[in-house]
Design a protein around this motif. Structure first.
Motif, mmCIF file in Angstrom:
data_model
loop_
_atom_site.group_PDB
_atom_site.id
_atom_site.type_symbol
_atom_site.label_atom_id
_atom_site.label_comp_id
_atom_site.label_asym_id
_atom_site.label_seq_id
_atom_site.Cartn_x
_atom_site.Cartn_y
_atom_site.Cartn_z
ATOM 1 N N ALA A 1 0.842 -1.206 0.000
ATOM 2 C CA ALA A 1 0.000 0.000 0.000
ATOM 3 C C ALA A 1 0.874 1.251 0.000
ATOM 4 O O ALA A 1 1.566 1.530 0.974
ATOM 5 C CB ALA A 1 -0.917 -0.007 1.221
ATOM 6 N N ARG B 1 1.087 5.560 -1.218
ATOM 7 C CA ARG B 1 0.227 6.732 -1.385
ATOM 8 C C ARG B 1 0.236 7.222 -2.831
ATOM 9 O O ARG B 1 0.689 8.315 -3.149
ATOM 10 C CB ARG B 1 0.643 7.833 -0.411
ATOM 11 C CG ARG B 1 0.428 7.422 1.038
ATOM 12 C CD ARG B 1 0.641 8.532 2.032
ATOM 13 N NE ARG B 1 0.520 7.999 3.392
ATOM 14 C CZ ARG B 1 0.604 8.730 4.495
ATOM 15 N NH1 ARG B 1 0.825 10.037 4.400
ATOM 16 N NH2 ARG B 1 0.485 8.156 5.677
ATOM 17 N N ASP C 1 -7.667 6.113 1.123
ATOM 18 C CA ASP C 1 -6.730 7.028 0.471
ATOM 19 C C ASP C 1 -6.064 7.938 1.501
ATOM 20 O O ASP C 1 -6.716 8.527 2.347
ATOM 21 C CB ASP C 1 -7.461 7.875 -0.572
ATOM 22 C CG ASP C 1 -6.510 8.765 -1.335
ATOM 23 O OD1 ASP C 1 -5.490 8.259 -1.812
ATOM 24 O OD2 ASP C 1 -6.792 9.985 -1.448
ATOM 25 N N GLN D 1 -2.132 5.017 3.430
ATOM 26 C CA GLN D 1 -1.131 4.019 3.059
ATOM 27 C C GLN D 1 0.233 4.415 3.631
ATOM 28 O O GLN D 1 0.574 5.606 3.721
ATOM 29 C CB GLN D 1 -1.029 3.883 1.539
ATOM 30 C CG GLN D 1 -2.351 3.586 0.841
ATOM 31 C CD GLN D 1 -3.014 4.842 0.294
ATOM 32 O OE1 GLN D 1 -3.054 5.870 0.958
ATOM 33 N NE2 GLN D 1 -3.507 4.759 -0.932
ATOM 34 N N SER D 2 1.024 3.430 3.988
ATOM 35 C CA SER D 2 2.305 3.708 4.641
ATOM 36 C C SER D 2 3.445 3.933 3.654
ATOM 37 O O SER D 2 4.502 4.448 4.037
ATOM 38 C CB SER D 2 2.673 2.556 5.585
ATOM 39 O OG SER D 2 2.774 1.332 4.871
ATOM 40 N N ASP E 1 4.399 -4.187 4.609
ATOM 41 C CA ASP E 1 3.164 -4.965 4.487
ATOM 42 C C ASP E 1 3.272 -5.992 3.380
ATOM 43 O O ASP E 1 2.837 -7.142 3.526
ATOM 44 C CB ASP E 1 1.959 -4.037 4.262
ATOM 45 C CG ASP E 1 2.107 -3.154 3.027
ATOM 46 O OD1 ASP E 1 3.249 -2.891 2.599
ATOM 47 O OD2 ASP E 1 1.070 -2.717 2.482
#
Length: 295
Positions: free
Chosen positions: A199, A201, A234, A237-238, A266
């Motif tokens: 995940a 951005r 949205d 996310q890391s 993740d």
């Protein structure tokens, strides 16, 4: 004799002590997310980038920042008939093509029963048939050069599945299978890199960016949480796309590059979990499988 120099973020190999020959990149989906981050990172490192997008004007700010290095071309990756044309345009302008990045894509959520045939085929056109056609189009040029790299922007979803991501994961599994095979059959100096981000951005979860199939109440318990996550996740996310771009450049510059580059804790945890589960299942059923041999 060529010497190693440091330019900005990484070591570069130069053709002489006075001159560096920049690499030429073709990046699809270059106006946002990983595509934009890679365009900016490659240009900052001194390379030449052709950013391909359906709306190339969205790349105007990067072209203005790097007018001698970045250009934009209108290209929809599902237009497979235009793949060879785009490659020819890049080579005509720059004389070579060193790195292809198949990045254009989108998120789709829906159980298989919720996903229409048209939705499934459209996603395969975008994530598999388009990249396959563009990869096929660059191989003759890279064969003539005896060098090059193809970067396939896959996903942790190319290894790890989740309810509602069946169509999405199917396209990424297919792309990864094709690319791993390419790495075995192409022996003229071309490298292949499968990138599997978790995940990050990017804009994949932006309102309106993700495609959600019409929901059925029967799947509310399994696919519902995934649909809610995509609709509201949205900005949470890391992963940092700029750091991902730097990691990809580092992998391409490595003397022994990986075939797969997993990005994000993740994603790494997810892939490790899948490999562990596969190993346990293989061991549990190994005797049954081996007992099928003709005696």
């Amino acid at each position: 004799m060529a010497v190693a120099v440091v330019t900005q973020r990484r070591k570069r190999r130069v053709v002489s002590e006075l001159e560096y020959s920049p690499r030429v990149w073709l990046i699809t989906g270059a106006t946002s997310g990983f595509g934009l981050a890679l365009t900016e990172a490659a240009a900052a490192a001194g390379d030449l980038v052709v950013g391909a997008a359906r709306s190339p004007d969205r790349l105007d700010h990067v072209v203005a920042a790097y007018p001698d290095q970045v250009s934009a071309v209108e290209f929809n990756v599902t237009d497979r008939a235009r793949c060879a044309e785009v490659v020819s345009e890049v080579v005509a302008r720059h004389g070579r093509l060193d790195v292809l990045v198949n990045n254009a894509g989108r998120t789709q959520v829906g159980a298989l029963e919720e996903t229409t045939d048209e939705e499934l085929r459209a996603l395969f056109d975008l994530h598999f048939f388009g990249p396959a056609a563009l990869t096929r189009a660059v191989l003759p040029q890279m064969r003539r050069q005896r060098s090059g790299a193809v970067v396939q922007m896959s996903s942790v979803g190319g290894q790890v599945t989740a309810p509602g991501f069946g169509a999405y994961c199917a396209t990424k599994f297919a792309l990864e299978g094709l690319t791993e095979t390419l790495s075995q059959e192409v022996d003229f100096g071309v490298r292949f890199l499968i990138v599997e981000p978790g995940a990050f951005r990017t804009n994949l979860f932006n309102p309106g960016a993700a495609y959600l199939s019409a929901p059925m109440p029967e799947y509310a318990g399994t696919v519902g949480p995934t649909r809610d996550y995509v609709a509201s996740g949205d900005g949470s996310q890391s992963g940092d796309p700029a750091k991902a771009a730097r990691a990809i450049l580092a992998a391409l510059d490595a003397s022994t590059p990986p075939l797969r580059l997993v990005l994000g804790s993740d994603a790494i945890d997810g892939v490790r979990g899948r490999l562990d589960a596969l190993g346990r299942e293989l061991s549990e059923w190994e005797a049954v499988g081996r007992d099928t041999t003709v005696e």
